[in-house]
Design an enzyme around this catalytic site. Structure first.
Site, PDB file in Angstrom:
ATOM      1  N   SER A 181       0.841  -1.187   0.000  1.00  0.00           N
ATOM      2  CA  SER A 181       0.000   0.000   0.000  1.00  0.00           C
ATOM      3  C   SER A 181       0.888   1.254   0.000  1.00  0.00           C
ATOM      4  O   SER A 181       1.744   1.373  -0.875  1.00  0.00           O
ATOM      5  CB  SER A 181      -0.919  -0.056   1.216  1.00  0.00           C
ATOM      6  OG  SER A 181      -2.089   0.696   0.997  1.00  0.00           O
ATOM      7  N   HIS A 187      -6.227  -6.514  -1.124  1.00  0.00           N
ATOM      8  CA  HIS A 187      -5.171  -5.554  -0.778  1.00  0.00           C
ATOM      9  C   HIS A 187      -4.002  -6.217  -0.042  1.00  0.00           C
ATOM     10  O   HIS A 187      -4.160  -6.726   1.068  1.00  0.00           O
ATOM     11  CB  HIS A 187      -5.815  -4.473   0.098  1.00  0.00           C
ATOM     12  CG  HIS A 187      -5.007  -3.212   0.217  1.00  0.00           C
ATOM     13  ND1 HIS A 187      -4.671  -2.427  -0.865  1.00  0.00           N
ATOM     14  CD2 HIS A 187      -4.491  -2.575   1.300  1.00  0.00           C
ATOM     15  CE1 HIS A 187      -3.993  -1.363  -0.449  1.00  0.00           C
ATOM     16  NE2 HIS A 187      -3.866  -1.431   0.852  1.00  0.00           N
ATOM     17  N   ASP A 219      -9.055  -5.394  -5.206  1.00  0.00           N
ATOM     18  CA  ASP A 219      -8.709  -4.295  -4.297  1.00  0.00           C
ATOM     19  C   ASP A 219      -9.021  -2.970  -4.986  1.00  0.00           C
ATOM     20  O   ASP A 219      -8.506  -2.710  -6.079  1.00  0.00           O
ATOM     21  CB  ASP A 219      -7.217  -4.402  -3.984  1.00  0.00           C
ATOM     22  CG  ASP A 219      -6.673  -3.198  -3.239  1.00  0.00           C
ATOM     23  OD1 ASP A 219      -7.476  -2.429  -2.665  1.00  0.00           O
ATOM     24  OD2 ASP A 219      -5.434  -3.032  -3.235  1.00  0.00           O
TER      25      ASP A 219
END
Lengths: 501, 501
Positions: free
Chosen positions: A192, A456, A431
């Site tokens: 991320s 994710h 995601d």
């Protein structure tokens, strides 16, 4: 990895909370776990990785406050926390060393679940790698200025990605020295926001990191590179694919909520229907909570439980009645489990991170808007309101263009097809962040590794018996690519015959 | 481009001036010309380029003080000067634009001779390029904090290469917007320190610059990458190749100077022998002056006058007598020309730049030592003394490792052979800085273009009738390589059919 929380600020802005509330954003203490807890409680192996905790030793590096200035204050230092696991390391040599894998902490303390860095541990035997897990400045125990850190822009000013990446560079140099492994190939890994940092570190410091695995890194969700309604369109798509009726119910629910709320005693009625822990102060509180839930379910829509299916099961099931509100409440209960009350439980409030809201308000200006083609009420991203709110909260405006100025992003294929190497952008296409990711390979060595059904940062977790074949395949692809980088490096450095490799 | 002046600090340190004198370093106003004036007065076409000055228009960009911090003060701005010449530009298009060539100002104001950027002007017709010449922060008219700029580290702290490169990135983005040429290929060009900046800008901001021409850029003269005695060994080699007797005379002269200086009235005798403008305060003043002259002659040992030959002609000629001091004086007169007096003329004192001594004392820690294999008295680089002197002068220590941490340099071939592209490192092998340059091509697109007989940054000057064939060849190689980058870019961007290209 808790990227999902970056929406809170966005949602707050959308629903126009008072300045007083917005100001609270940065006074709430950082959350303790890097993973949205309720979601991961669903995971049967949530404690996976805790058994390896004892293999990690904790260190603190005396980190430079400001790498890009030479004022007296710039030389101040703060203790930056990092963990080292040398159990699997192949050792060093005058010319060559076994690799070092460095997981770059992101917007959370690193004392959460080690499941976050499962991929590193799982592959350590294969790579004979030294493992490092470094905390990001201003999170966890790596806080400059002590209690003053989050006071205002005068102490928060040093809190940004360029400084954080320079921190990582310095620590990696230090680790190499400590382990007498100056020539070790270094692979940086992150998920991320941490994945952005990993790819940027490789691009900015190729002399320090040989390669980067950037998982679920939305490096293109800046400026107008990605359509601003992209995120919520993917959330919606996921629900629609799970169940058309579920999708339609959610889509209808917002107007119903508004309608009820606008009646005399409407908020009391809504509070009763949703069994809220306290009477709702506004319809926005409920809507924010529901949006949060849908995001969470979509973002972490992982096997074996697949939270989107779970929510839709509750909504479509009609266990609490057949009207829209009852169905939505069914989804809420299905997702959260049975509890004494819902919506405004304190646990959710404290999930708000202090640090990330500053980062969102200084440089991480990712425009999230609700488009017409979604299950949400349309509301385009309003940059002017965003800037104004950040100024009110922190006293300084965001630098809206800085990320693309410093790191690039526009025409990324054109720029990188003949520049740079050794980056994996891994994505799970379910995601919602994947819409801002690099989804196509740019060159032979800057590659996208996608899992159509992935969520994710799923590839970075510990492997377990529930992993579907596509996840195993995705991880194996990543391992093979990284192995190629390392082999090539040893070949180039002429140390292919060393025993520990 | 006046890189040669960076030695002054070094020399001052070597000869242990008092702290009071050292402190003067940063109070002396920046020099006015980017070129060591006496050297270039030798050039018959020194005013070449002045006729094109009217083609350049002056602008000021409202530049961010601190790109890497978000304190209130970081948002302060200062006017940064740049020149634009659009006379030859091929124009812009929705998809494609003619190229933009940006010359990165270095440690000097940009209002000096335009000969510095002759290469840009000479090639503008060929490339149909828009030309920009941007001043480096803290030089010339691009000074933050006004009169306070050079006061101490609190105002000087923002004065460093990372900030300067970010300045250039911002200005290039702004120029592209102004000329509606967002897709224009940008080539950054610089010489000496400016050449370092050009190569680093390409490496750090590949999305902003398509390629870089880094002329005489000693990017490897940091840490222990280059032997610390390398610079003076090349100076010595140049003199030895010009004349063995000249080299031997210089080599012997230092002890003779010391011997005379140590006698009662020795300094008066030396002052008389060298016809100094004032009585010498120490032998070091004379020796520093002579070393400066030898460096200058070697660094700018360019056709048609070849100053090393000129100095050696004076030394070997014996026009002032046959003893060592008379011969050295002969070299001085040959180099400087006839004047009323020598050595401590005010012109030389004012040549000391305020800005560069700060840069040398903060991040540009290039270890220059005198080795045994030279025509100078041996004196190794003393890093401890250097750090101490810088601390005394500015109150903060240099960050000795920062350049290699941020930009790399160690094992540069291993790092860049599979990373990055489109950099020309051009070198003149007679230039003592070449020893710290990239002298071998690293990949197909990160290439060295050397001229065996070349001097410092010679390829960037205006072409003229005295240019030897090897210099013409070197420039043509550079033009051809840059043309390939641009052709490839247009091909990749699919705009090869546009008329203006």
């Amino acid at each position: 990895m808790v990227f999902h929380s970056l929406f809170l600020l966005q949602l707050l802005l959308l629903f126009s909370l008072t300045t007083a509330t917005a100001k609270r954003l940065h006074t709430i203490p950082p959350r303790l776990s890097p993973i949205e807890p309720r979601v991961w409680l669903d995971h049967p192996d949530q404690n996976l990785g805790e058994s390896v905790r004892e293999d990690f030793e904790t260190f603190f590096y005396n980190q430079t406050l400001d790498h890009f200035n030479y004022r007296h204050e710039s030389y101040d230092t703060f203790p930056q926390k990092y963990l080292i696991n040398s159990k699997y390391w192949g050792g060093s040599d005058t010319d060559c060393s076994a690799p070092i894998f460095v997981y770059l902490g992101a917007e959370a303390p690193i004392n959460g679940s080690l499941d976050t860095i499962g991929f590193l541990v799982d592959t350590a035997v294969h790579f004979k790698s030294l493992l490092a897990y470094v905390e990001h400045r201003y999170y966890g125990e790596s806080i400059p200025f002590g209690d003053e850190a989050f006071k205002n822009a005068s102490t928060l000013g040093y809190f940004n990605s360029a400084q954080a990446i320079a921190d990582y560079a310095e620590i990696i140099i230090d680790i190499k020295k400590t382990f007498q492994a100056e020539n070790a190939p270094v692979i940086v890994i992150g998920g991320s926001y941490g994945g952005m940092l990993a790819s940027w570190l490789r691009l900015k410091y190729p002399h320090i990191a040989l390669g980067a695995l950037a998982s679920s890194a939305p490096v293109l969700y800046f400026d107008d590179i990605t359509p601003q309604d992209g995120f919520y369109s993917i959330v919606s798509k996921g629900f629609r694919e799970a169940s058309e009726t579920c999708y339609q119910t959610i889509r209808e629910s917002w107007d119903v909520i508004d309608e009820v709320a606008s009646k005399p005693d409407g908020l009391s009625e809504l509070s009763e229907r949703f069994n809220t822990c306290a009477t709702l102060a506004s319809a926005a509180v409920l809507k924010t909570h529901l949006i949060e839930m849908y995001i969470s379910a979509a973002q972490y829509n992982a096997p074996p439980t697949y939270p989107v299916n779970k929510v839709c099961g509750g909504i479509d099931g009609g266990g609490f009645g057949d009207d829209v509100l009852a169905k939505i409440f069914g989804g809420l209960v299905a997702y959260k489990g049975n509890g004494p009350c819902y919506v405004n439980a304190p646990a959710y409030q404290s999930a708000l991170p202090g640090g990330w809201s500053w980062q969102r308000c200084s440089e991480m200006v990712m425009p999230f808007g609700f488009g017409k083609d979604s299950m949400f009420q349309p509301k385009p991203f309003d940059i002017e309101a965003y800037i104004e709110r950040c100024k009110q909260t922190y006293g300084v405006p965001p630098r809206v263009d800085w990320v693309t100025s410093y790191y690039g992003g526009h025409n990324i294929s054109l720029v990188l097809q003949r520049f740079g190497s050794n980056i994996i952008y891994s994505n799970g296409l379910r995601d919602p962040y994947s819409i801002g990711g690099v989804l196509r390979s740019i060159s032979d060595t800057i590659v996208a590794v996608n899992a159509v059904n992935g969520s994710h940062c799923l590839d970075l977790r510990f492997a377990n018996q529930y992993d579907p074949h596509w996840l195993v395949d995705q991880r194996n692809s990543e391992i093979n690519i990284i192995q190629e980088w390392i082999d090539e490096y040893y070949h180039d450095a002429r140390c292919s015959t060393k025993s520990h490799i």
